[in-house]
Design an enzyme around this catalytic site. Structure first.
Site, mmCIF file in Angstrom:
data_model
loop_
_atom_site.group_PDB
_atom_site.id
_atom_site.type_symbol
_atom_site.label_atom_id
_atom_site.label_comp_id
_atom_site.label_asym_id
_atom_site.label_seq_id
_atom_site.Cartn_x
_atom_site.Cartn_y
_atom_site.Cartn_z
ATOM 1 C CE LYS A 1 -2.324 6.716 2.229
ATOM 2 N NZ LYS A 1 -3.368 5.726 2.517
ATOM 3 N NE ARG B 1 -0.955 1.393 -2.082
ATOM 4 C CZ ARG B 1 -1.586 2.553 -2.177
ATOM 5 N NH1 ARG B 1 -0.939 3.627 -2.518
ATOM 6 N NH2 ARG B 1 -2.869 2.620 -1.912
ATOM 7 N NE ARG C 1 -12.132 7.692 -0.256
ATOM 8 C CZ ARG C 1 -10.918 7.175 -0.041
ATOM 9 N NH1 ARG C 1 -10.041 7.846 0.656
ATOM 10 N NH2 ARG C 1 -10.607 5.983 -0.478
ATOM 11 N NE ARG D 1 -10.045 5.625 -4.958
ATOM 12 C CZ ARG D 1 -9.077 5.586 -4.053
ATOM 13 N NH1 ARG D 1 -8.724 6.682 -3.415
ATOM 14 N NH2 ARG D 1 -8.475 4.463 -3.774
ATOM 15 N NE ARG E 1 -8.295 0.728 -2.010
ATOM 16 C CZ ARG E 1 -9.285 1.611 -1.830
ATOM 17 N NH1 ARG E 1 -10.518 1.328 -2.235
ATOM 18 N NH2 ARG E 1 -9.057 2.749 -1.247
#
Ligand code: ADP
Length: 292
Positions: free
Chosen positions: A13, A88, A127, A139, A150
């Site tokens: 995204k 969300r 990532r 993160r 998640r």
């Protein structure tokens, strides 16, 4: 263009949102980014969200709805936006519907990036490795354990939005397993197909295009030549508008319109438009006169 990007963590995204921002000159609103900034700045919202986020849970709906509502009131929203990470949950989607209605904003589409779950962990690991290599802070919720939480949240709380938006005829699904380039192309293709992208030739004013136009203007020799072309084009248009006003109303309007376009633009293309429209206008008048 006003869009929502929907997809699990690692679906791409953020990457695709950035590409849409560059191409269409719209603003990306990522609730994840905004919350991380609030955590870093230790604002009251950040203090509330910090522990929730690091555990992989969702922060309370009211909190993100408040952030988005404030953000939508900012002047940079006028060109359009892309929501990434919001809504969300179904209550967030319902709240967004209300907000948009109240602010008289129409949503163009919800783009769902569909990916195989098995690829997500790999993508997030990549990532993390890339961020480390760039010396960026990683993160705290990008660990395999938190990621699985998640993902579970996505399945139970966010996935129902696919049905929500499909019922409202807003959902467009794109295969997120293709290369980044292919996904971008596909998103742009479907957005054009539903008419969310301006037709070819009408270009969005992106910061890059603005800068290029300013540079071109600065490079022009004191604008003398342009002014001369503009004066010449305006004169031709005025001349054409005169007999046209004795002819048809439409012709005179066309003449005036092009005269003003020529004055304000003073470019080669304005000149061409003038010639074309003037040609049409005078032909009409000549025909009319010939009849008399
Ligand atoms: P990802 O899509 O990779 O999970 P984000 O950067 O979008 O990551 O979000 C990171 C975290 O921020 C989420 O796990 C959640 O705790 C919080 N968050 C972001 N957006 C929302 C939202 N709309 N509602 C509730 N929590 C959110």
């Amino acid at each position: 263009m006003r869009l929502i990007l929907l997809g699990p963590p690692g679906a791409g995204k953020g990457t695709q949102a950035q590409r849409l921002v560059n191409k269409h000159g719209i603003v990306q609103l990522s609730t994840g980014e905004m919350l991380r900034a609030a955590v870093a700045a230790q604002t009251p919202v950040g203090l509330q969200a910090k522990d929730i986020m690091s555990s992989g849970a969702l922060v309370p709906d009211e909190l993100v709805i408040g952030i988005i509502s404030d953000r939508l009131d900012q002047p940079d929203m006028k060109n359009g936006f892309i929501l990434d990470g919001f809504p969300r949950t179904v209550p967030q989607a319902a709240a967004l519907d209300e907000l948009l209605k109240r602010k008289h904003i129409r949503l163009d589409a919800v783009v769902e990036l569909r990916v195989n779950e098995s690829a997500l962990l790999d993508r997030v690991e990549t990532r993390v490795a890339e961020m480390r290599a760039r010396g960026e802070e990683v993160r705290i919720d990008d660990t395999p354990e938190v990621l699985s939480k998640r993902l579970a949240n996505y399945r139970t709380l966010t996935e129902p939005l696919i049905h929500y938006y499909s019922e409202r005829r807003k959902l467009l699904t794109v295969d997120g397993m293709m290369t980044i380039e292919h996904v971008t192309r596909e998103i742009n293709r479907i957005l054009s197909a539903i008419g969310a992208v301006e037709p070819k030739g009408v270009k969005a004013v992106t910061p890059a295009r603005k800068a290029a136009a300013a540079a071109r203007k600065a490079a022009r020799p004191a604008g003398k030549k342009a002014a001369k072309t503009a004066r010449k084009a305006a004169k031709t248009a005025r001349r054409a508008a005169k007999p046209a006003s004795r002819g048809t109303k439409k012709a005179s309007k066309a003449g005036r319109k092009t005269a003003s376009a020529a004055r304000s633009r003073g470019t080669g293309s304005a000149k061409k438009t003038v010639k074309k429209t003037v040609g049409k206008a005078s032909k009409k008048v000549t025909k009319k006169r010939a009849k008399r």
